[in-house]
Design an enzyme around this catalytic site. Structure first.
Site, PDB file in Angstrom:
ATOM      1  N   GLY A   1      -7.107   4.860  -2.095  1.00  0.00           N
ATOM      2  CA  GLY A   1      -7.485   3.368  -1.737  1.00  0.00           C
ATOM      3  C   GLY A   1      -8.939   3.094  -1.561  1.00  0.00           C
ATOM      4  O   GLY A   1      -9.368   2.040  -1.828  1.00  0.00           O
ATOM      5  N   GLY A   2      -9.817   4.182  -1.115  1.00  0.00           N
ATOM      6  CA  GLY A   2     -11.134   3.707  -1.042  1.00  0.00           C
ATOM      7  C   GLY A   2     -11.832   5.067  -0.372  1.00  0.00           C
ATOM      8  O   GLY A   2     -11.448   6.233  -0.921  1.00  0.00           O
TER       9      GLY A   2
ATOM     10  N   SER B   1     -11.988   6.447   2.559  1.00  0.00           N
ATOM     11  CA  SER B   1     -11.537   6.925   3.731  1.00  0.00           C
ATOM     12  C   SER B   1      -9.976   7.089   3.768  1.00  0.00           C
ATOM     13  O   SER B   1      -9.266   6.662   2.549  1.00  0.00           O
ATOM     14  CB  SER B   1     -11.814   6.118   4.947  1.00  0.00           C
ATOM     15  OG  SER B   1     -11.357   4.897   4.797  1.00  0.00           O
ATOM     16  N   GLY B   2      -9.302   7.587   4.630  1.00  0.00           N
ATOM     17  CA  GLY B   2      -7.935   7.622   5.027  1.00  0.00           C
ATOM     18  C   GLY B   2      -7.403   8.973   4.211  1.00  0.00           C
ATOM     19  O   GLY B   2      -7.974   9.980   4.084  1.00  0.00           O
TER      20      GLY B   2
ATOM     21  N   ASP C   1      -6.842   0.389 -11.028  1.00  0.00           N
ATOM     22  CA  ASP C   1      -6.255  -0.719 -10.393  1.00  0.00           C
ATOM     23  C   ASP C   1      -4.915  -0.669 -10.674  1.00  0.00           C
ATOM     24  O   ASP C   1      -4.293  -1.215 -11.860  1.00  0.00           O
ATOM     25  CB  ASP C   1      -6.760  -2.021 -10.941  1.00  0.00           C
ATOM     26  CG  ASP C   1      -6.219  -3.240  -9.923  1.00  0.00           C
ATOM     27  OD1 ASP C   1      -5.525  -2.867  -9.473  1.00  0.00           O
ATOM     28  OD2 ASP C   1      -6.911  -4.492 -10.334  1.00  0.00           O
ATOM     29  N   LEU C   2      -3.806  -0.259  -9.699  1.00  0.00           N
ATOM     30  CA  LEU C   2      -2.398  -0.073  -9.771  1.00  0.00           C
ATOM     31  C   LEU C   2      -1.743  -1.354  -9.940  1.00  0.00           C
ATOM     32  O   LEU C   2      -0.421  -1.414 -10.576  1.00  0.00           O
ATOM     33  CB  LEU C   2      -1.736   0.703  -8.660  1.00  0.00           C
ATOM     34  CG  LEU C   2      -2.252   2.096  -8.698  1.00  0.00           C
ATOM     35  CD1 LEU C   2      -1.798   2.609  -7.323  1.00  0.00           C
ATOM     36  CD2 LEU C   2      -1.481   2.928  -9.514  1.00  0.00           C
TER      37      LEU C   2
ATOM     38  N   ASN D   1      -0.526   8.250  -4.156  1.00  0.00           N
ATOM     39  CA  ASN D   1      -0.679   7.920  -2.730  1.00  0.00           C
ATOM     40  C   ASN D   1      -1.172   6.671  -2.433  1.00  0.00           C
ATOM     41  O   ASN D   1      -0.986   6.188  -1.466  1.00  0.00           O
ATOM     42  CB  ASN D   1      -2.013   8.999  -2.591  1.00  0.00           C
ATOM     43  CG  ASN D   1      -2.720   8.807  -1.213  1.00  0.00           C
ATOM     44  OD1 ASN D   1      -2.215   8.963  -0.040  1.00  0.00           O
ATOM     45  ND2 ASN D   1      -3.771   7.875  -1.023  1.00  0.00           N
TER      46      ASN D   1
ATOM     47  N   TYR E   1      10.305 -14.492   1.276  1.00  0.00           N
ATOM     48  CA  TYR E   1       9.306 -13.029   1.109  1.00  0.00           C
ATOM     49  C   TYR E   1       9.295 -12.772   2.645  1.00  0.00           C
ATOM     50  O   TYR E   1       8.927 -13.563   3.543  1.00  0.00           O
ATOM     51  CB  TYR E   1       8.100 -13.617   0.474  1.00  0.00           C
ATOM     52  CG  TYR E   1       6.941 -12.315   0.872  1.00  0.00           C
ATOM     53  CD1 TYR E   1       7.103 -11.473  -0.225  1.00  0.00           C
ATOM     54  CD2 TYR E   1       5.963 -12.346   1.524  1.00  0.00           C
ATOM     55  CE1 TYR E   1       6.260 -10.412  -0.002  1.00  0.00           C
ATOM     56  CE2 TYR E   1       5.033 -11.491   1.577  1.00  0.00           C
ATOM     57  CZ  TYR E   1       5.216 -10.337   0.883  1.00  0.00           C
ATOM     58  OH  TYR E   1       4.168  -9.366   0.769  1.00  0.00           O
TER      59      TYR E   1
END
Length: 324
Positions: A41-42, A44-45, A93-94, A120, A197
């Site tokens: 995603g970026g 970090s993490g 970009d998923l 992931n 939703y």
């Protein structure tokens, strides 16, 4: 018993538990002959930590991320701690089939093998919105994007396993939240319904889809004798940027559930264990928590639901495919 193990940090049958870190569960493993793709995603993490530890074990790592600036920062952080790391970054970009196909073209142009695919990246609890192809965003990003990416990379993974004799591994990072979904599990007839939703049920639906996808792909590989395993996992409850849409709720929840929360090195442990550890060799269609096999929900074990999701997903990605 599983909750008690998670809270205590005690090791399970694998020798590891919720307190184990990604470095600990891969200690002594030489992955120098492996190439891995990690969707992240970026900067970090657990995606970054997964990439860092795989690179530490000498694997060549491709970080696929939507934000190239953040991904480049992640790469620099990895290189600061490990100057010999082999890390490349590409945009992915998923929620955009066009971006997914472009990423696969970029990777293919490198003429590299592909041993490990770690699906992931994801989004969580976001407000209702649609993807580029008008699919509910959490389902599109967390499941459908990875479904298309995996399918487009299968020939490369099969070729690598066949030519090297090394077992390929595909991992879908799911969540314990797969247990909290809409009635019936997947809303095939109302995937985009805005009126009903629910951000949390939509997230649970996408995470259930991750497990069903892994199980059905595993079944197909076993039937065809393909030397690639496919598993899913829950990384643990971790405060990362994934929770940016519900940070206040998560902070309140954390006060009452602090014994089961993990830090990022612990959160990446199960992913790295399933990706690299020799104890996982030959295991496929399994669900892992805290580096040990766990039983997912009954819906996640439903073979008919998995097959239905496969056909549903195939139809969606085919409808978005460029016309020849």
């Amino acid at each position: 018993m599983g909750i008690i193990l998670s809270m205590s940090g005690m090791a399970g049958p694998s020798g590891f538990g919720s307190a184990s870190t990604a470095e600990q569960v891969t200690e002594g493993i030489d992955a120098s002959n492996l190439t891995a793709i990690v969707t992240a995603g970026g900067s970090s993490g657990i995606g970054l930590e997964t990439a860092r530890v795989l690179a530490l074990r000498k694997a060549r790592v491709i970080i696929a991320a939507r934000n190239l600036e953040a991904a480049n920062k992640a790469k620099q952080l990895i290189l600061q701690g490990n100057g010999a790391a082999r890390v490349d970054i590409f945009r992915l970009d998923l929620c955009s089939p066009e971006s997914i196909r472009a990423f696969v073209d970029d990777f293919t142009a490198l003429n590299l093998p592909l041993n490990i695919l770690i699906n992931n990246a994801g989004i969580m609890f976001c407000p209702y919105q649609l993807s580029d192809d008008q699919i509910e965003m959490q389902f599109a990003t967390n499941h459908l994007g990875h479904f298309l990416l995996t399918n487009l990379l299968l020939n490369k993974m099969k070729e690598t396993a066949r030519e090297t004799g090394i077992e390929g591994r595909i991992l879908n990072v799911s969540s314990i939240a797969h247990r909290y979904t809409y009635k019936g599990g997947i809303r095939f007839d109302a995937i985009n319904d805005q009126k009903s939703y629910c951000d949390k049920k939509a997230y649970g639906q996408s995470k259930l889809a991750n497990i069903l996808h892994a199980n059905e792909l595993s079944r197909r590989f076993q039937a065809d004798g393909v030397k690639i395993t496919v598993n899913s996992l829950h990384p643990g409850v971790i405060m990362t940027n994934l929770m940016r849409h519900s940070s206040l709720q998560m902070q309140i929840l954390r006060i009452f559930t602090f014994p089961i929360w993990k830090n990022i090195p612990q959160g990446a442990a199960t992913t790295c264990y399933v990706a690299l550890h020799p104890k996982v060799r030959g295991k496929s269609g399994k669900y892992f928590v805290d580096c040990n096999e766990w039983a997912p929900s009954q819906l996640a074990k439903d073979e008919d639901l998995a097959k239905q999701l496969w056909h549903f997903s195939t139809n969606l990605v085919d409808s978005a495919a460029p016309q020849k």
